[in-house]
Write an enzyme that holds these catalytic residues in place. Structure first.
Site, short mmCIF file in Angstrom:
data_model
loop_
_atom_site.label_atom_id
_atom_site.label_comp_id
_atom_site.label_asym_id
_atom_site.label_seq_id
_atom_site.Cartn_x
_atom_site.Cartn_y
_atom_site.Cartn_z
N ASP A 89 0.84 -1.20 0.00
CA ASP A 89 0.00 0.00 0.00
C ASP A 89 0.87 1.25 0.00
O ASP A 89 0.36 2.38 -0.04
CB ASP A 89 -1.01 -0.01 1.16
CG ASP A 89 -0.35 -0.13 2.52
OD1 ASP A 89 0.88 -0.19 2.59
OD2 ASP A 89 -1.10 -0.15 3.52
N SER A 90 2.21 1.06 0.00
CA SER A 90 3.12 2.18 -0.25
C SER A 90 2.88 2.75 -1.64
O SER A 90 3.37 3.85 -1.96
CB SER A 90 4.58 1.74 -0.10
OG SER A 90 4.84 0.57 -0.85
N LYS A 131 -1.39 -9.32 2.83
CA LYS A 131 -0.65 -8.87 4.02
C LYS A 131 -1.52 -7.92 4.80
O LYS A 131 -2.23 -7.08 4.21
CB LYS A 131 0.67 -8.20 3.61
CG LYS A 131 1.45 -7.65 4.81
CD LYS A 131 2.90 -7.34 4.48
CE LYS A 131 3.17 -6.00 3.84
NZ LYS A 131 2.71 -4.82 4.61
N ASP A 164 -1.07 -6.09 -0.18
CA ASP A 164 -1.53 -5.45 1.05
C ASP A 164 -3.04 -5.25 1.03
O ASP A 164 -3.58 -4.74 0.02
CB ASP A 164 -0.88 -4.06 1.20
CG ASP A 164 0.38 -4.07 2.04
OD1 ASP A 164 0.51 -4.96 2.90
OD2 ASP A 164 1.23 -3.20 1.83
N GLU A 216 9.09 -4.20 10.61
CA GLU A 216 9.57 -2.91 10.08
C GLU A 216 10.12 -2.02 11.19
O GLU A 216 9.45 -1.78 12.20
CB GLU A 216 8.41 -2.20 9.35
CG GLU A 216 8.82 -0.86 8.77
CD GLU A 216 7.84 -0.30 7.74
OE1 GLU A 216 6.90 -1.01 7.34
OE2 GLU A 216 8.04 0.85 7.31
N GLU A 223 -1.58 -5.48 8.65
CA GLU A 223 -0.75 -4.87 9.70
C GLU A 223 -1.42 -5.04 11.05
O GLU A 223 -2.61 -4.77 11.20
CB GLU A 223 -0.56 -3.37 9.41
CG GLU A 223 0.21 -3.11 8.13
CD GLU A 223 0.45 -1.62 7.88
OE1 GLU A 223 0.12 -0.78 8.76
OE2 GLU A 223 0.97 -1.29 6.80
#
Ligand code: KIV
Length: 272
Positions: A52-53, A121, A91, A190, A123
């Site tokens: 999602d970057s 993925k 993501d 991270e 978070e």
């Protein structure tokens, strides 16, 4: 001459666990489009993350929060068309899995069905445990992401190193164990101290992929545009730049402009 398409041995979630067991490091990079994914896959990178970057890198947003599920599916679909070998992890974007496990499952199913991605993925740790389990129960592989989790940036208030204090480090270890127990096939860690990352990697049987987490983990991930030096305003200590594409591209664009304006381009051999 045979016209058969070259067969590639695809990387699977099991391949990654086997690599950890053999002590073989896992390489992972981001891609958001067909052309970049083709190069990354062709170079033999094990895992491609449709991160999602993309919200920052492709759309210019300050955070990863604005990107939508539809936009992630668009990026993932473009990547999947290019890939022969790499495992493609997508993501699930902010707001598409945190509110309830049913929504999380619906989002994961849309990604898998519409893009053809191989895994998702998410978070977070214990706060998203039920969503992780729901997605896994549907047979969709899940990669976890702990430490600095950019979707929670407004809670942290800063992008500095996470889990430097004992309490946060202990909570992170517990979250990592919980994600492994739930059935995640790997975890991204991270921006945490290298010593803590090493402890997490040694405590888990699933691979731990680090970004700013030192060398004693099972693999590394970077944002491709950062490691190519296309972005130049982002300079964290963990980032190794393999090219200075910002400079290379600027020079190429300037040379093109000069050639167009001077009438040098196109020349006799560049026309019909
Ligand atoms: O979105 C992303 O690119 C990521 C990596 C930084 C791990 O989550």
């Amino acid at each position: 001459m045979s016209t058969a398409k070259k067969q590639y041995k695809r990387i699977t979630t099991k391949t990654l666990v086997d690599m950890k067991n053999r002590g073989e490091k896992i390489s992972m990079l981001t891609a958001y489009d067909y052309t970049m994914a083709k190069i990354v896959d062709g170079a033999g990178i094990d895992v491609i993350l449709v991160g999602d970057s993309a919200s920052n890198v492709m759309a210019g947003h300050e955070t990863t929060l604005p990107i939508t599920l539809d936009q992630m599916i668009y990026h993932a679909t473009s990547v999947i068309r290019a890939v022969n070998r790499s495992l493609v992890v997508v993501d699930i974007p902010f707001g598409s899995y945190q509110s309830d496990p049913k929504e999380a499952l619906r989002s994961a199913i849309r990604i898998m069905k519409e893009s053809g991605g191989h895994a998702v993925k998410v978070e977070g740790g214990k706060e998203i445990k039920d969503s992780v389990k729901r997605i896994l129960n549907a047979g969709i592989p899940v990669m976890g992401h702990l430490g600095l989790t950019p979707q929670s940036i407004y809670k942290f208030g800063t992008y500095t190193v996470r889990a430097k204090e004992d309490a946060e480090a202990e909570a992170l270890i517990q979250d990592a164990l919980l994600l492994e127990k739930a059935g995640c096939f790997a975890i991204v860690l991270e921006k945490v101290p290298a010593k803590l990352a090493k402890e997490v990697a040694q405590s888990l049987t699933i691979p731990v992929i680090g970004i700013g987490a030192g060398n004693d983990v099972d693999g590394q991930v970077l944002v491709t545009h950062d490691m190519l030096g296309m972005t130049h305003e982002f300079n964290p200590r963990f980032l190794r730049r393999y090219l200075d594409m910002y400079q290379e591209m600027t020079t190429a664009f300037k040379n093109y402009s000069t050639d167009v304006k001077s009438g040098d381009f196109p020349n006799d051999t560049e026309q019909y």
